[in-house]
Scaffold this active site. Structure first.
Site, PDB file in Angstrom:
ATOM      1  CD  GLU A 103      -2.612   1.253   2.637  1.00 50.65           C
ATOM      2  OE1 GLU A 103      -3.647   1.958   2.665  1.00 50.65           O
ATOM      3  OE2 GLU A 103      -2.208   0.593   3.620  1.00 50.65           O
ATOM      4  CE  LYS A 153      -7.181   1.376   3.774  1.00 49.59           C
ATOM      5  NZ  LYS A 153      -5.958   2.032   4.320  1.00 49.59           N
ATOM      6  CB  CYS A 187      -4.073  -1.514   4.772  1.00 47.72           C
ATOM      7  SG  CYS A 187      -3.154  -1.240   6.320  1.00 47.72           S
TER       8      CYS A 187
END
Length: 510
Positions: free
Chosen positions: A265, A340, A374
């Protein structure tokens, strides 16, 4: 009293075995008249399908057998009785091009029961089914204890009680314990079967390795090699310097014939140093200008190095809204974008980022994969939705500044691997960026996590990189192990969910 055995052997039936086969079969079916195959029947079976006829030999004596045909699927679906299945006992229904291994008989001499010899026959049948690339094993099982309960229970209720272990049936209970499932109840199946009231239960065992249309080229691989990149944050002069460093790693992992390269990321954050004089929201939006050039360059890398590249993530402006996105650049030259979904409080506070709304799996030449970024991995519902779409590998590019942040990512990733019966690959950034606001320190340990069962590492960790050190992790994953786990694992989490009580569903499906 159980017979003691000095030597046991499982092999294919031979015509010389017939006399002993007949004796054991008569003993196995004492209440059924003419309950044995004639010698010419056995000769016919051995002529048309010798591999499908199996026997157990104990101290030189035939004490059990499993006899089979290959049938077309449509014949089984027509719900025929035993005579029609066997072509009126002529075996004319056998079709070498069929998809079903149909069990026409299996028995163990009563003097040799309780030694798990029947299980050996069933395991051998399963191996044969896999070897011949057949779709499933099907047969109609008797329910010999049903006669004792037929006045009070319908066949359906009797079967349900056997399933719940409230009743025991010597045939059905055994089949269920061998991973067979009930397809339907069959009436008037075997004439003269008084104990079962001529009812039978059609049972099936699915071959999870069945390939409906095997190909010589471009077939899906079962063993996939992953190249996970633990990226060192360092000053970069410009975008070309980033490409040079990225190409070094892509070249390295593709040199080991990796199928995927996974970047972390926000690994492009060093390019933000040129904008450190701006406010944090303005600086991150300047960085977003690199997203499209990176996608195009990584598409070129994917083609030239013959590897699928997961580009970690980077800021991306779409209609004035800032997202955290990445690109799956496939080796066929195409690309897809992923967002995300869950944005951390820090990303909202410092950069004003928004979460995406696209939840999807991706089809690749190595099967179906999922990619989340993440913080997303800390929300189990998201990964479960992807697992419901038959995702095999979940890729998680991440960025954490502290060990506590990494611990959340690590343990949540391990949980996702176990609960979704999939592989989870994570890759993060290490090092320091003193001249980039809000990106000054990093902590990471790139890893590959697995389910926890006998075919996998007992720790659930297939491989781990050295913490806080730039390196690559190259590791193989076997998709066939996941198929086996789904169907026959000691814990079958996806199958055992109580969907009668709860379910997870998406509101908007893209």
């Amino acid at each position: 009293m159980q017979t003691k055995i000095k030597k046991v052997e499982l092999r294919n039936l031979q015509i010389e075995d017939y006399k002993e086969l007949k004796k054991s079969m008569i003993m196995a079916y004492p209440d059924m008249e003419n309950s044995y195959w004639r010698e010419q029947d056995i000769e016919k079976l051995l002529d048309i399908f010798p591999d499908g006829q199996l026997v157990i030999i104990a101290d030189g004596i035939v004490v059990g057998a499993a006899l089979s045909l290959i049938l077309e699927e449509k014949l089984v679906d027509k719900n025929p009785n035993y005579a029609k299945i066997t072509g009126n006992y002529s075996f004319s229904t056998h079709n070498q091009e069929g998809a079903i291994l149909y069990g026409i008989d299996v028995f163990i001499n009563p003097d040799y029961r309780g030694l798990r010899l029947g299980r050996r026959l069933y395991d051998a049948r399963k191996e044969l089914c896999e070897k011949l690339n057949l779709k499933s094993i099907v047969f109609a099982g008797r329910i010999p204890n049903y006669n004792e309960h037929s006045k009070k229970l319908t066949p359906k209720k009797y079967i349900d009680k056997v399933k719940r272990k409230e009743l025991h049936d010597p045939v059905l209970s055994f089949q269920l314990s061998n991973d067979f499932h009930v397809m339907r109840i069959m009436k008037n199946y075997l004439e003269g079967d008084v104990d079962s009231k001529e009812f039978a239960v059609l049972l099936e065992w699915n071959n999870v390795y069945y390939d409906e249309s095997p190909q010589l080229i471009n077939t899906l691989k079962s063993v996939i090699r992953l190249g996970l990149i633990q990226w060192q944050m360092r000053p970069l002069a410009n975008l070309d310097a980033l490409f040079e460093q990225a190409e070094f790693f892509i070249d390295a992992v593709s040199g080991y014939k990796s199928d995927f390269a996974l970047f972390p990321e926000l690994f492009i954050a060093p390019l933000m140093a040129d904008y450190n004089h701006l406010s944090e929201p303005d600086a991150i939006r300047e960085l977003a200008k690199y997203a499209d050039p990176i996608r195009k360059k990584f598409q070129e890398f994917a083609i030239s190095y013959n590897i699928n590249i997961i580009s970690g993530s980077m800021p991306y402006l779409e209609n004035g809204t800032l997202y955290n996105v990445g690109f799956l650049c496939k080796r066929d030259g195409t690309s897809e974008m992923y967002y995300k979904i869950h944005i951390t409080p820090n990303e909202v506070l410092h950069w004003g980022m928004k979460g995406g709304s696209q939840i999807k799996t991706f089809d690749t030449d190595c099967g179906k994969i999922g990619i989340i970024i993440c913080y997303d991995v800390e929300f189990p519902e998201l990964s479960r939705l992807l697992a419901d779409e038959e995702m095999n590998i979940l890729f998680v590019p991440f960025l954490t500044d502290t060990q506590s942040g990494y611990t959340r990512v690590k343990h949540c990733s391990q949980a996702r691997a176990i609960e979704n019966e999939c592989y989870v690959a994570i890759a993060g950034c290490v090092g320091n960026l003193p001249k980039v606001n809000n990106m000054d320190i990093q902590y990471a340990q790139t890893a590959l996590f697995t389910p926890s069962d006998f075919a996998f590492p007992s720790t659930g960790i297939k491989a781990e990189a050295t913490p806080n050190t730039e390196m690559t992790l190259i590791v193989d994953v076997d998709l066939n192990l996941l198929k086996e786990l789904h169907e026959h694992g000691s814990a079958r989490i996806l199958k055992d969910r109580r969907t009668d009580l709860y379910e997870i569903k998406r509101i908007n499906k893209v």
